[in-house]
Design a protein around this motif. Sequence first.
Motif, mmCIF file in Angstrom:
data_model
loop_
_atom_site.group_PDB
_atom_site.id
_atom_site.type_symbol
_atom_site.label_atom_id
_atom_site.label_comp_id
_atom_site.label_asym_id
_atom_site.label_seq_id
_atom_site.Cartn_x
_atom_site.Cartn_y
_atom_site.Cartn_z
ATOM 1 N N MET A 114 0.843 -1.180 0.000
ATOM 2 C CA MET A 114 0.000 0.000 0.000
ATOM 3 C C MET A 114 0.881 1.234 0.000
ATOM 4 S SD MET A 114 -2.458 1.475 2.952
ATOM 5 C CE MET A 114 -1.085 1.940 3.942
ATOM 6 N N SER A 115 0.449 2.206 -0.677
ATOM 7 C CA SER A 115 1.135 3.483 -0.665
ATOM 8 C C SER A 115 0.326 4.465 0.163
ATOM 9 C CB SER A 115 1.285 4.002 -2.088
ATOM 10 O OG SER A 115 1.638 5.355 -2.065
ATOM 11 N N GLU A 116 0.950 5.021 1.162
ATOM 12 C CA GLU A 116 0.261 5.982 2.022
ATOM 13 C C GLU A 116 -0.297 7.121 1.205
ATOM 14 O OE1 GLU A 116 -0.274 9.725 3.727
ATOM 15 O OE2 GLU A 116 1.531 9.273 2.605
ATOM 16 N N SER A 117 0.460 7.571 0.212
ATOM 17 C CA SER A 117 -0.016 8.723 -0.553
ATOM 18 C C SER A 117 -1.280 8.374 -1.327
ATOM 19 C CB SER A 117 1.072 9.233 -1.494
ATOM 20 O OG SER A 117 1.435 8.245 -2.417
ATOM 21 N N GLU A 118 -1.373 7.156 -1.861
ATOM 22 C CA GLU A 118 -2.581 6.751 -2.580
ATOM 23 C C GLU A 118 -3.770 6.682 -1.632
ATOM 24 O OE1 GLU A 118 -1.266 3.040 -4.110
ATOM 25 O OE2 GLU A 118 -0.352 3.919 -5.882
ATOM 26 N N GLU A 119 -3.584 6.017 -0.490
ATOM 27 C CA GLU A 119 -4.675 5.848 0.474
ATOM 28 C C GLU A 119 -5.132 7.203 1.009
ATOM 29 O OE1 GLU A 119 -7.431 3.526 2.400
ATOM 30 O OE2 GLU A 119 -5.873 2.749 1.107
ATOM 31 N N SER A 120 -4.179 8.048 1.422
ATOM 32 C CA SER A 120 -4.582 9.334 1.991
ATOM 33 C C SER A 120 -5.099 10.276 0.910
ATOM 34 C CB SER A 120 -3.432 9.965 2.783
ATOM 35 O OG SER A 120 -2.357 10.303 1.945
ATOM 36 N N ASN A 121 -4.612 10.146 -0.328
ATOM 37 C CA ASN A 121 -5.173 10.955 -1.419
ATOM 38 C C ASN A 121 -6.641 10.628 -1.614
ATOM 39 O OD1 ASN A 121 -2.916 12.442 -2.068
ATOM 40 N ND2 ASN A 121 -2.241 11.053 -3.679
ATOM 41 N N LEU A 122 -6.996 9.352 -1.579
ATOM 42 C CA LEU A 122 -8.402 8.953 -1.702
ATOM 43 C C LEU A 122 -9.200 9.509 -0.524
ATOM 44 C CD1 LEU A 122 -10.688 7.389 -3.070
ATOM 45 C CD2 LEU A 122 -9.947 5.372 -1.773
ATOM 46 N N SER A 123 -8.667 9.397 0.673
ATOM 47 C CA SER A 123 -9.356 9.923 1.860
ATOM 48 C C SER A 123 -9.591 11.417 1.736
ATOM 49 C CB SER A 123 -8.538 9.634 3.128
ATOM 50 O OG SER A 123 -8.413 8.258 3.335
ATOM 51 N N ARG A 124 -8.561 12.140 1.326
ATOM 52 C CA ARG A 124 -8.702 13.597 1.189
ATOM 53 C C ARG A 124 -9.676 13.959 0.076
ATOM 54 N NH1 ARG A 124 -3.200 13.129 1.889
ATOM 55 N NH2 ARG A 124 -2.784 13.736 -0.274
ATOM 56 N N ALA A 125 -9.664 13.216 -1.024
ATOM 57 C CA ALA A 125 -10.609 13.487 -2.119
ATOM 58 C C ALA A 125 -12.045 13.272 -1.653
ATOM 59 C CB ALA A 125 -10.300 12.595 -3.322
ATOM 60 N N LEU A 126 -12.285 12.222 -0.905
ATOM 61 C CA LEU A 126 -13.632 11.968 -0.381
ATOM 62 C C LEU A 126 -14.049 13.060 0.604
ATOM 63 C CD1 LEU A 126 -13.415 8.091 0.085
ATOM 64 C CD2 LEU A 126 -14.777 9.334 -1.629
ATOM 65 N N ALA A 127 -13.132 13.461 1.473
ATOM 66 C CA ALA A 127 -13.434 14.519 2.451
ATOM 67 C C ALA A 127 -13.746 15.836 1.746
ATOM 68 C CB ALA A 127 -12.273 14.680 3.428
ATOM 69 N N ARG A 128 -13.005 16.164 0.687
ATOM 70 C CA ARG A 128 -13.280 17.404 -0.068
ATOM 71 C C ARG A 128 -14.674 17.388 -0.677
ATOM 72 N NH1 ARG A 128 -7.915 16.796 -1.772
ATOM 73 N NH2 ARG A 128 -8.575 15.780 -3.690
ATOM 74 N N ARG A 129 -15.193 16.215 -0.944
ATOM 75 C CA ARG A 129 -16.532 16.093 -1.532
ATOM 76 C C ARG A 129 -17.627 16.001 -0.463
ATOM 77 N NH1 ARG A 129 -12.863 14.299 -4.956
ATOM 78 N NH2 ARG A 129 -13.171 14.422 -7.198
ATOM 79 N N GLY A 130 -17.241 16.225 0.796
ATOM 80 C CA GLY A 130 -18.228 16.298 1.865
ATOM 81 C C GLY A 130 -18.403 15.029 2.684
ATOM 82 N N ALA A 131 -17.653 13.987 2.394
ATOM 83 C CA ALA A 131 -17.775 12.744 3.169
ATOM 84 C C ALA A 131 -17.115 12.903 4.535
ATOM 85 C CB ALA A 131 -17.122 11.589 2.412
ATOM 86 N N HIS A 132 -17.688 12.250 5.518
ATOM 87 C CA HIS A 132 -17.058 12.144 6.839
ATOM 88 C C HIS A 132 -16.152 10.927 6.760
ATOM 89 C CE1 HIS A 132 -19.696 15.154 8.544
ATOM 90 N NE2 HIS A 132 -20.693 14.553 7.907
ATOM 91 N N VAL A 133 -14.843 11.163 6.764
ATOM 92 C CA VAL A 133 -13.878 10.110 6.471
ATOM 93 C C VAL A 133 -13.135 9.683 7.730
ATOM 94 C CG1 VAL A 133 -11.822 9.517 5.126
ATOM 95 C CG2 VAL A 133 -13.597 10.968 4.117
ATOM 96 N N THR A 134 -13.027 8.379 7.883
ATOM 97 C CA THR A 134 -12.197 7.777 8.919
ATOM 98 C C THR A 134 -11.141 6.953 8.200
ATOM 99 O OG1 THR A 134 -14.064 7.642 10.454
ATOM 100 C CG2 THR A 134 -12.167 6.234 10.922
ATOM 101 N N GLY A 135 -9.895 7.290 8.398
ATOM 102 C CA GLY A 135 -8.786 6.551 7.801
ATOM 103 C C GLY A 135 -8.172 5.643 8.843
ATOM 104 N N ILE A 136 -8.110 4.363 8.554
ATOM 105 C CA ILE A 136 -7.575 3.383 9.504
ATOM 106 C C ILE A 136 -6.448 2.620 8.823
ATOM 107 C CG2 ILE A 136 -8.075 1.356 10.924
ATOM 108 C CD1 ILE A 136 -11.005 2.292 11.006
ATOM 109 N N ASP A 137 -5.330 2.497 9.512
ATOM 110 C CA ASP A 137 -4.208 1.720 8.996
ATOM 111 C C ASP A 137 -3.516 1.037 10.161
ATOM 112 O OD1 ASP A 137 -2.533 1.905 6.094
ATOM 113 O OD2 ASP A 137 -1.439 1.082 7.803
#
Length: 176
Positions: free
Chosen positions: A1-24
């Motif tokens: 897993m690439s942290e940048s890929e996972e957190s990029n997806l999390s940040r993209a979802l959050a920018r679109r209004g999602a309440h995001v929980t990132g777990i690793d």
Amino acid sequence: MSESEESNLSRALARRGAHVTGIDIAPRLVEMARAKDPSGNITYQVADLCQPLPAYQDHFDLIASFFVFNDVYDYRGFLATLHSALKQAGRLVLFMNNPYSLMLRGYFTDYFAASGQTFPYRGMREEGVKVHFYHRTLEDYLAASISAGFQLQQLVDVPTPEGSFKRREETVIPEG
């Protein structure tokens, strides 16, 4: 897993209004992801998703796992945890490497006999994270998903556009 890929997806979802929980499972990756979210829009937590998380029982409408599934040591436990964390009508979206890709790259010659083999990644070592790629067949993954209670709604096989994915030579190192 690439942290940048996972957190990029999390940040993209959050920018679109999602309440995001990132777990690793890796504290270092969670620390790196938090640093890229200075506004604190995303809740980050360190946890082993192969183990039950009672605090998240029936909690999420959507779970997205971005290129993590092949790196999970206990994929059955991982799927069971994700299933229990979803609300009844929730959806799971798994992005994963094609299990056949290591065979195409010559890491083994028998796709089925190699199921269960482990290959260490080089790429994340530089970030202080030990990650392995676990080879399992597509049948292994689908059977475990159905056993965990998921229903396959769509399978999309997406080619990587030439030049869009930067991979160092021998990112995955066969053991032995």
